[in-house]
Design a protein around this motif. Structure first.
Motif, PDB file in Angstrom:
ATOM      1  N   GLU A  88       0.682   4.052  -2.964  1.00  0.00           N
ATOM      2  CA  GLU A  88       0.264   5.431  -2.661  1.00  0.00           C
ATOM      3  C   GLU A  88       1.366   6.430  -2.989  1.00  0.00           C
ATOM      4  O   GLU A  88       1.104   7.515  -3.491  1.00  0.00           O
ATOM      5  CB  GLU A  88      -0.131   5.545  -1.181  1.00  0.00           C
ATOM      6  CG  GLU A  88      -1.367   4.713  -0.868  1.00  0.00           C
ATOM      7  CD  GLU A  88      -2.048   5.095   0.436  1.00  0.00           C
ATOM      8  OE1 GLU A  88      -1.331   5.269   1.431  1.00  0.00           O
ATOM      9  OE2 GLU A  88      -3.290   5.211   0.431  1.00  0.00           O
ATOM     10  N   LEU A 141       0.834  -1.216   0.000  1.00  0.00           N
ATOM     11  CA  LEU A 141       0.000   0.000   0.000  1.00  0.00           C
ATOM     12  C   LEU A 141       0.865   1.261   0.000  1.00  0.00           C
ATOM     13  O   LEU A 141       0.611   2.202  -0.763  1.00  0.00           O
ATOM     14  CB  LEU A 141      -0.919  -0.009   1.237  1.00  0.00           C
ATOM     15  CG  LEU A 141      -1.766   1.252   1.426  1.00  0.00           C
ATOM     16  CD1 LEU A 141      -2.773   1.407   0.287  1.00  0.00           C
ATOM     17  CD2 LEU A 141      -2.484   1.241   2.777  1.00  0.00           C
ATOM     18  N   ASN A 180      -9.568  -3.990   1.321  1.00  0.00           N
ATOM     19  CA  ASN A 180      -9.616  -2.558   1.645  1.00  0.00           C
ATOM     20  C   ASN A 180     -10.212  -1.782   0.474  1.00  0.00           C
ATOM     21  O   ASN A 180      -9.509  -1.241  -0.365  1.00  0.00           O
ATOM     22  CB  ASN A 180      -8.216  -2.040   1.973  1.00  0.00           C
ATOM     23  CG  ASN A 180      -8.253  -0.579   2.396  1.00  0.00           C
ATOM     24  OD1 ASN A 180      -9.317   0.044   2.443  1.00  0.00           O
ATOM     25  ND2 ASN A 180      -7.086  -0.035   2.701  1.00  0.00           N
ATOM     26  N   ALA A 213     -10.031   6.472  -2.835  1.00  0.00           N
ATOM     27  CA  ALA A 213      -8.878   7.322  -2.528  1.00  0.00           C
ATOM     28  C   ALA A 213      -7.987   7.524  -3.753  1.00  0.00           C
ATOM     29  O   ALA A 213      -7.372   8.574  -3.907  1.00  0.00           O
ATOM     30  CB  ALA A 213      -8.080   6.716  -1.377  1.00  0.00           C
ATOM     31  N   HIS A 214      -7.926   6.527  -4.644  1.00  0.00           N
ATOM     32  CA  HIS A 214      -6.965   6.616  -5.755  1.00  0.00           C
ATOM     33  C   HIS A 214      -7.612   6.485  -7.130  1.00  0.00           C
ATOM     34  O   HIS A 214      -6.928   6.291  -8.126  1.00  0.00           O
ATOM     35  CB  HIS A 214      -5.883   5.552  -5.560  1.00  0.00           C
ATOM     36  CG  HIS A 214      -5.181   5.709  -4.248  1.00  0.00           C
ATOM     37  ND1 HIS A 214      -4.359   6.780  -3.974  1.00  0.00           N
ATOM     38  CD2 HIS A 214      -5.230   4.984  -3.114  1.00  0.00           C
ATOM     39  CE1 HIS A 214      -3.920   6.689  -2.721  1.00  0.00           C
ATOM     40  NE2 HIS A 214      -4.434   5.611  -2.181  1.00  0.00           N
ATOM     41  N   SER A 243     -11.772   1.018   0.535  1.00  0.00           N
ATOM     42  CA  SER A 243     -11.654   2.490   0.573  1.00  0.00           C
ATOM     43  C   SER A 243     -10.469   2.958  -0.277  1.00  0.00           C
ATOM     44  O   SER A 243     -10.406   4.119  -0.671  1.00  0.00           O
ATOM     45  CB  SER A 243     -11.572   3.019   2.007  1.00  0.00           C
ATOM     46  OG  SER A 243     -10.513   2.415   2.687  1.00  0.00           O
ATOM     47  N   TYR A 244      -9.569   2.041  -0.593  1.00  0.00           N
ATOM     48  CA  TYR A 244      -8.461   2.361  -1.492  1.00  0.00           C
ATOM     49  C   TYR A 244      -8.989   2.844  -2.857  1.00  0.00           C
ATOM     50  O   TYR A 244      -8.397   3.716  -3.490  1.00  0.00           O
ATOM     51  CB  TYR A 244      -7.585   1.113  -1.673  1.00  0.00           C
ATOM     52  CG  TYR A 244      -6.468   1.278  -2.676  1.00  0.00           C
ATOM     53  CD1 TYR A 244      -5.201   1.710  -2.284  1.00  0.00           C
ATOM     54  CD2 TYR A 244      -6.676   1.005  -4.032  1.00  0.00           C
ATOM     55  CE1 TYR A 244      -4.182   1.869  -3.205  1.00  0.00           C
ATOM     56  CE2 TYR A 244      -5.658   1.162  -4.955  1.00  0.00           C
ATOM     57  CZ  TYR A 244      -4.421   1.593  -4.541  1.00  0.00           C
ATOM     58  OH  TYR A 244      -3.414   1.753  -5.455  1.00  0.00           O
ATOM     59  N   TYR A 275      -4.379  -5.589  -4.598  1.00  0.00           N
ATOM     60  CA  TYR A 275      -4.413  -5.078  -3.227  1.00  0.00           C
ATOM     61  C   TYR A 275      -5.848  -5.089  -2.692  1.00  0.00           C
ATOM     62  O   TYR A 275      -6.117  -5.577  -1.589  1.00  0.00           O
ATOM     63  CB  TYR A 275      -3.807  -3.663  -3.153  1.00  0.00           C
ATOM     64  CG  TYR A 275      -3.976  -3.052  -1.789  1.00  0.00           C
ATOM     65  CD1 TYR A 275      -3.198  -3.485  -0.715  1.00  0.00           C
ATOM     66  CD2 TYR A 275      -4.954  -2.093  -1.548  1.00  0.00           C
ATOM     67  CE1 TYR A 275      -3.385  -2.971   0.563  1.00  0.00           C
ATOM     68  CE2 TYR A 275      -5.150  -1.572  -0.275  1.00  0.00           C
ATOM     69  CZ  TYR A 275      -4.366  -2.018   0.772  1.00  0.00           C
ATOM     70  OH  TYR A 275      -4.564  -1.515   2.035  1.00  0.00           O
TER      71      TYR A 275
HETATM   72  C1  LIG Z   1      -7.056   1.378   3.154  1.00  0.00           C
HETATM   73  O1  LIG Z   1      -6.784   2.254   2.089  1.00  0.00           O
HETATM   74  C2  LIG Z   1      -6.783   3.623   2.447  1.00  0.00           C
HETATM   75  C3  LIG Z   1      -6.655   4.415   1.174  1.00  0.00           C
HETATM   76  O2  LIG Z   1      -5.563   4.006   0.416  1.00  0.00           O
HETATM   77  C4  LIG Z   1      -5.678   3.870   3.433  1.00  0.00           C
HETATM   78  O3  LIG Z   1      -5.645   5.222   3.810  1.00  0.00           O
HETATM   79  C5  LIG Z   1      -5.896   3.009   4.653  1.00  0.00           C
HETATM   80  O4  LIG Z   1      -4.813   3.145   5.532  1.00  0.00           O
HETATM   81  C6  LIG Z   1      -6.003   1.549   4.241  1.00  0.00           C
HETATM   82  N1  LIG Z   1      -6.414   0.752   5.389  1.00  0.00           N
HETATM   83  C7  LIG Z   1      -5.638  -0.199   5.886  1.00  0.00           C
HETATM   84  C8  LIG Z   1      -6.215  -0.952   7.044  1.00  0.00           C
HETATM   85  O5  LIG Z   1      -4.547  -0.462   5.447  1.00  0.00           O
END
Ligand SMILES: *[C@@H]1O[C@H](CO)[C@@H](O)[C@H](O)[C@H]1NC(C)=O
Ligand SMILES: *[C@@H]1O[C@H](CO)[C@@H](O)[C@H](O)[C@H]1NC(C)=O
Ligand SMILES: *[C@@H]1O[C@H](CO)[C@@H](O)[C@H](O)[C@H]1NC(C)=O
Ligand SMILES: *[C@@H]1O[C@H](CO)[C@@H](O)[C@H](O)[C@H]1NC(C)=O
Ligand SMILES: *[C@@H]1O[C@H](CO)[C@@H](O)[C@H](O)[C@H]1NC(C)=O
Length: 654
Positions: free
Chosen positions: A307, A303, A351, A357-358, A353-354, A345
């Motif tokens: 990012e 991750l 996850n 976010a991207h 919410s990734y 990923y």
């Molecule tokens: C999930 O993804 C988001 C956005 O990339 C990130 O900010 C967050 O830390 C991630 N959550 C975990 C548990 O890794």
């Protein structure tokens, strides 16, 4: 497999008797784990045939029974011994000195260290050390091939840290990845008067402070074992390789060619290699992250890289492949791996919410960068001028591989778009993937051999058929069942070597570089995956045995096996985080059973299968509560059976 009827049973005592047990979680897989037991690693042996000069009790460094003494009076033979850690290790060398005595020259007695991964490269200088590549800006070249110590007279423990002890003399490169270290009582003339090439040095012990992820049996979140001990071992070898590369990004031990990045400092990352390239690269993560997700709770390492590279997106949508050279290394294919790695990923970790976010970054890669490099006549990608690919293969114009990877990325992006109800984008990307696929089939299919050409061109190297283009065409679904098996048959017949499959068939010789002989494990992974995906499990295993078997027989011989385990065990996520999954074990006669656990955010997903004496396949699935999935179906051509979490299910494929 033969006929296809299915029988579904729920778990019962009778079946438990002849089905590999998941409940007991037999720890037999633990014998394959490579990691040292603790973060201070001790050597395995002294290579006595390399000992020279006045060295007493060299074995004391292994047994701990005696202090080892190196003595040199005047200019006699340089006292030298070689320590073997038994396998590749990574970290800071520790030398516990009992003391030293100065010799006739001025200064403390000097020690010089030369590190090596293989016996073949064990010489009086390291086979590779950080300074060898440190011609950057600012230059960080501090050694000329060995690490130096000025051994003080009293007892103390020296730890290899990057830097110099006296201004710019008596220098060390710090972290090393190596198996062997050659220790000599000697001094560089430029280190005078601080070190002397004579005197006496007493060493009580040698150790290594492990750097990277220490993947002991207790840390595994998922495991795997099958009836073929080699395949099992290679998977654990791959895990060990990935663990060695999973580390905090530090300024003083990463790739010195302009890779240091304020935004990566002190973050957990997954380096391309423990030694080199010690910088995280997007393409390599496409293979290594899968191993990481299935073995250890280290998805943050992927991750953080995804990012960081996204944050360095260029205005035209391009994403750098790595931080090297201040994020400017010009690779054309790696932004597409950013998209496929994002899918992996999300689907392996859950996850979601990734995605939001991207999402804008992904859309810009696909809607701005690649459309600007597309041939409108064929719909195929045209490599941007001055750009290369994973191996900088010299293929003027462009290569089918880029377009095949583009199709794969477009469809993965569409999956992510659908998960966030962006159905218009999803439809548009799937439509474009279909158009590129169509152009690919029309432009590159070579009916004379039944495989895809590397490029449509006339001149040198234009008759080449490449491993990457054909494999990715299969994985991306450009090829149908008929063309896929023909293309893979062609590769098997025309690129196979005893040590793997080469980049190219004989036509690739027109490009120079001996590409019809060279094997590249990274891209070979995709050929193996293409074989599994298209039902050629036997061909995939043959490729794995040649490629990884050859590497395992080498010294140090490790490389990530990526997600192959996914295919042997046969479990895949079909919804993020394995909320829905599919279990479809490989159909091959030479593996009789496999078992393992896949870590999911809902809990462990246990799967085992075995072939009984009647040739039936017994599949046991023990999914976590809240998840559902299917057993059978897909490549084996069977009907699928649905199974629910929290209930052990046995399926028999007759
Ligand atoms: C999930 O993804 C988001 C956005 O990339 C990130 O900010 C967050 O830390 C991630 N959550 C975990 C548990 O890794
Ligand atoms: C050995 O040499 C060092 C460096 O020149 C010096 O500081 C030290 O005092 C010497 N040791 C003895 C016992 O003379
Ligand atoms: C190298 O980096 C590590 C971690 O950031 C730090 O602890 C160490 O002091 C550094 N060493 C040198 C010589 O700068
Ligand atoms: C597969 O694709 C080829 C080339 O487009 C086509 O000729 C053939 O009919 C297709 N086969 C199947 C089974 O769809
Ligand atoms: C799963 O659900 C079943 C039935 O609701 C329950 O008995 C069991 O304890 C649950 N297992 C876990 C691990 O939560």
């Amino acid at each position: 497999m033969h006929a296809r009827p299915l029988v579904l049973f729920f778990w019962s005592v009778a079946l438990a008797l002849h089905s590999p047990s998941l409940a007991q979680d037999s720890p037999s897989w633990q014998q394959y784990v490579r990691a040292p037991a603790s973060a201070i690693v001790h050597p395995a042996a002294i290579l006595s045939s390399y000992t020279q000069g006045d060295v007493k009790n060299a074995d004391g460094l292994v047994t701990g029974a005696y202090t080892t003494v190196l003595t040199r009076a005047g200019s006699g033979e340089v006292p030298t011994l070689v320590v073997d850690f038994g396998q590749n290790v990574v970290g800071q060398l520790l030398l516990e000195f009992a003391g030293s005595a100065n010799g006739s020259s001025q200064g403390f007695p000097g020690i010089r260290l030369a590190f090596s991964e293989a016996l073949e490269y064990l010489t009086d200088r390291s086979d590779y050390t950080r300074s060898d590549r440190a011609q950057g800006d600012p230059p960080q070249l501090i050694t000329t091939g060995t690490d130096q110590i000025a051994v003080k007279n009293g007892p103390y423990t020296w730890e290899d840290q990057w830097g110099c002890e006296y201004d710019s003399t008596v220098c060390s490169d710090g972290l090393h990845a190596f198996r062997y270290v050659r220790i000599s009582l000697d001094a560089l003339t430029e280190d005078s008067p601080y070190t002397s090439p004579n005197g006496q040095v007493d060493i009580k012990s040698v150790g290594l402070r492990w750097s990277g992820y220490l993947g002991t049996p207790a840390t595994f979140t998922g495991w795997f074992e099958c009836s073929d001990a080699d395949i099992t071992q290679w998977w654990y070898d791959g895990v060990y390789t990935v663990d060695m590369g999973t580390d905090i990004f530090r300024a003083n031990d990463t790739e010195p060619r302009g890779a240091t990045s304020a935004s990566l400092l002190n973050k957990l990352v997954l380096h391309d290699g423990a030694k080199r390239d010690r910088d995280p690269y997007m393409g390599d993560l496409a293979v290594a992250s899968l191993t990481s997700y299935l073995s250890h709770d280290t998805s943050a390492a992927t991750l953080n890289v995804l990012e960081d590279l996204a944050a360095h997106q260029r205005a035209d949508g391009w994403i750098p492949p790595a931080s090297i050279n201040h994020y400017t290394l010009a690779l054309f294919d790696y932004p597409l791996y950013w998209v496929t790695c994002s899918w992996d990923y999300v689907f392996y970790t859950g996850n979601t919410s990734y995605i939001n976010a991207h999402y804008a970054v992904m859309a810009k890669i696909l809607d701005t960068y690649y459309p600007a490099h597309t041939d409108s006549a064929t719909q195929l990608l045209v490599r941007q001028d001055g750009y290369g690919d994973f191996a900088f293969l010299p293929r003027p114009g462009s290569a089918g591989y880029y377009s095949a990877l583009y199709v794969l990325a477009l469809n993965k992006a569409a999956d992510l778009a659908e998960l966030t109800t962006r159905t218009d984008d999803a439809a548009r990307w799937r439509e474009r993937a279909a158009a590129v696929s169509d152009g690919f089939q029309k432009t590159l299919w070579d009916p004379s051999v039944s495989a895809y050409l590397d490029r449509k061109c006339s001149g040198t190297g234009c008759t080449a058929h490449a491993q990457d283009g054909n494999s990715l065409a299969v994985l991306a679904g450009i090829a149908n069942a008929t063309t896929a098996s023909a293309a893979l048959r062609y590769l098997a017949g025309n690129t196979a070597r005893s040590y793997g499959n080469a980049f190219y068939d004989a036509g690739g010789e027109g490009l120079g570089g001996g590409f019809s002989e060279r094997v590249y494990p990274f891209i070979s992974y995709f050929e193996g995956a293409a074989r599994f995906e298209s039902g050629d499990a036997a061909g995939a295993l043959d490729l794995i045995r040649r490629t990884w078997g050859w590497m395992a027989s080498q010294d140090p011989g490790r490389h990530a096996l990526g997600g192959y385990r996914t295919y042997v065990l046969g479990v895949k996520p079909t919804k993020p985080g394995f909320l829905e999954w599919a279990v479809n074990p490989i159909a091959t006669d030479d593996i009789s059973w496999a078992k393992g656990v896949v870590p999911t955010p809902y809990g462990p997903l246990g799967v085992s299968w075995e072939r009984n004496s009647g040739g039936e396949l017994l599949i046991t699935v023990d999914p976590p509560n809240g998840t559902t999935g299917t057993v059978g179906g897909l490549a084996s051509g069977t009907k699928e059976v649905r199974a629910e979490g929290g209930q052990k299910t046995v399926v028999i494929l007759v």
